[in-house]
Write a protein that holds these residues in place. Structure first.
Motif, mmCIF file in Angstrom:
data_model
loop_
_atom_site.group_PDB
_atom_site.id
_atom_site.type_symbol
_atom_site.label_atom_id
_atom_site.label_comp_id
_atom_site.label_asym_id
_atom_site.label_seq_id
_atom_site.Cartn_x
_atom_site.Cartn_y
_atom_site.Cartn_z
ATOM 1 N N ASN A 19 0.835 -1.204 0.000
ATOM 2 C CA ASN A 19 0.000 0.000 0.000
ATOM 3 C C ASN A 19 0.870 1.255 0.000
ATOM 4 O O ASN A 19 0.506 2.277 0.568
ATOM 5 N N LEU A 20 2.027 1.173 -0.630
ATOM 6 C CA LEU A 20 3.016 2.241 -0.546
ATOM 7 C C LEU A 20 2.523 3.539 -1.184
ATOM 8 O O LEU A 20 2.852 4.628 -0.711
ATOM 9 N N GLU A 21 1.728 3.436 -2.246
ATOM 10 C CA GLU A 21 1.227 4.656 -2.881
ATOM 11 C C GLU A 21 0.356 5.461 -1.922
ATOM 12 O O GLU A 21 0.450 6.691 -1.869
ATOM 13 N N ASN A 43 14.198 -3.074 -1.874
ATOM 14 C CA ASN A 43 14.381 -4.280 -2.689
ATOM 15 C C ASN A 43 14.309 -5.565 -1.871
ATOM 16 O O ASN A 43 15.025 -6.538 -2.146
ATOM 17 N N VAL A 44 13.437 -5.572 -0.871
ATOM 18 C CA VAL A 44 13.181 -6.762 -0.064
ATOM 19 C C VAL A 44 12.184 -7.642 -0.810
ATOM 20 O O VAL A 44 11.150 -7.162 -1.288
ATOM 21 N N SER A 45 12.463 -8.935 -0.919
ATOM 22 C CA SER A 45 11.687 -9.814 -1.788
ATOM 23 C C SER A 45 10.207 -9.882 -1.413
ATOM 24 O O SER A 45 9.343 -10.002 -2.283
ATOM 25 N N PRO A 49 9.324 -6.892 -4.846
ATOM 26 C CA PRO A 49 10.305 -6.000 -4.198
ATOM 27 C C PRO A 49 10.306 -4.622 -4.840
ATOM 28 O O PRO A 49 10.140 -4.488 -6.053
ATOM 29 N N VAL A 50 10.424 -3.594 -3.998
ATOM 30 C CA VAL A 50 10.473 -2.217 -4.468
ATOM 31 C C VAL A 50 11.443 -1.453 -3.575
ATOM 32 O O VAL A 50 11.604 -1.794 -2.395
ATOM 33 N N ASP A 51 12.090 -0.467 -4.123
ATOM 34 C CA ASP A 51 12.949 0.417 -3.343
ATOM 35 C C ASP A 51 12.062 1.508 -2.761
ATOM 36 O O ASP A 51 11.776 2.510 -3.407
ATOM 37 N N GLY A 75 17.463 -7.748 0.232
ATOM 38 C CA GLY A 75 17.540 -6.294 0.153
ATOM 39 C C GLY A 75 18.008 -5.690 1.460
ATOM 40 O O GLY A 75 18.717 -6.337 2.241
ATOM 41 N N GLN A 76 17.609 -4.461 1.711
ATOM 42 C CA GLN A 76 17.972 -3.755 2.935
ATOM 43 C C GLN A 76 16.718 -3.207 3.610
ATOM 44 O O GLN A 76 15.685 -2.993 2.968
#
Length: 230
Positions: A19-21, A43-45, A49-51, A75-76
């Motif tokens: 729900n990042l948007e 970039n976590v699977s 994954p998204v930064d 990712g981180q």
């Protein structure tokens, strides 16, 4: 100065759906000068994954300063400061780790991010963190925060998910240094029953208002605060 603290739950709502948007839009709608964001997945699977750091910078138009706490699922993972204003002297201070024998299954490395900025011609020190769940982890985190506040070169704004209720003894030494101006619940969005998210300020500031923001995009409510110089 408009401030916002937001634990974005790796970009997921309380049901675990991305729900990042909506979270980015909540930041845009509040239009903070500085937003302190926890649980930022890069970039976590299992989170896209998204930064999320780059996503928030792109969608809010604010500079994003990411501080890694752990490597996770390819990712981180960490915390990030979003800023509409220049910041300098960015530093990442590791919170001392518990001895391995004292760690539980929820243990992870923690950090405090600090930097300097100017507001209306006067210097300000910004700090943020996301403290651990156990008493031992949080005791080490609070000890570091108290030291950093005492050594800060300018009036302090400290924000973050402290995983601590307002009446807990661990928080009291910090509240002798900084002001807490609302005990309204910030967690969870499904059943608000705890305040664990904070924006604490030095006595040099006057608080115009502080309240949880009505956006259920994460499992935490964002916290908004408006301050000015005394």
């Amino acid at each position: 100065m408009r401030l916002m603290n937001y634990n974005i739950h790796s970009g997921k709502d309380s049901a675990g759906q991305m729900n990042l948007e909506a979270m980015a839009q909540a930041i845009v709608d509040y239009a903070p000068d500085f937003a302190f964001v926890e649980e930022v997945a890069v970039n976590v699977s299992t989170a896209g994954p998204v930064d999320a750091s780059a996503f928030l910078q792109r969608h809010t138009g604010m500079a994003c300063h990411f501080a890694r706490t752990i490597d996770w699922q390819g990712g981180q993972y960490g915390i990030a400061l979003l800023s509409r204003h220049p910041v300098t002297d960015l530093r990442v201070h590791p919170v001392p780790d518990l001895e391995e024998s004292q760690r539980d299954g929820w243990f992870e490395h923690r950090v405090v991010l600090t930097c300097q900025t100017m507001w209306q011609g006067r210097p300000v020190t910004l700090m943020m963190t996301h403290l651990g769940l156990s008493d031992g982890e949080r005791a080490l985190g609070f000890a570091l925060l108290e030291k950093l506040v005492d050594e800060a070169p300018a009036p302090v704004i400290l924000a973050g998910d402290l995983n601590t209720d307002p009446d807990e003894a661990l928080l009291r030494p910090l509240l002798r240094r900084l002001s807490m101006d609302s005990t309204a619940y910030t967690y969870s969005t499904e059943q608000p029953e705890r305040k664990i998210d904070y924006i604490l300020t030095s006595p040099a500031f006057r608080v115009e208002g502080e309240e949880p923001l009505p956006c259920p995009a994460s499992d935490h409510f964002a916290l908004g605060k408006v301050i000015e110089w005394k």
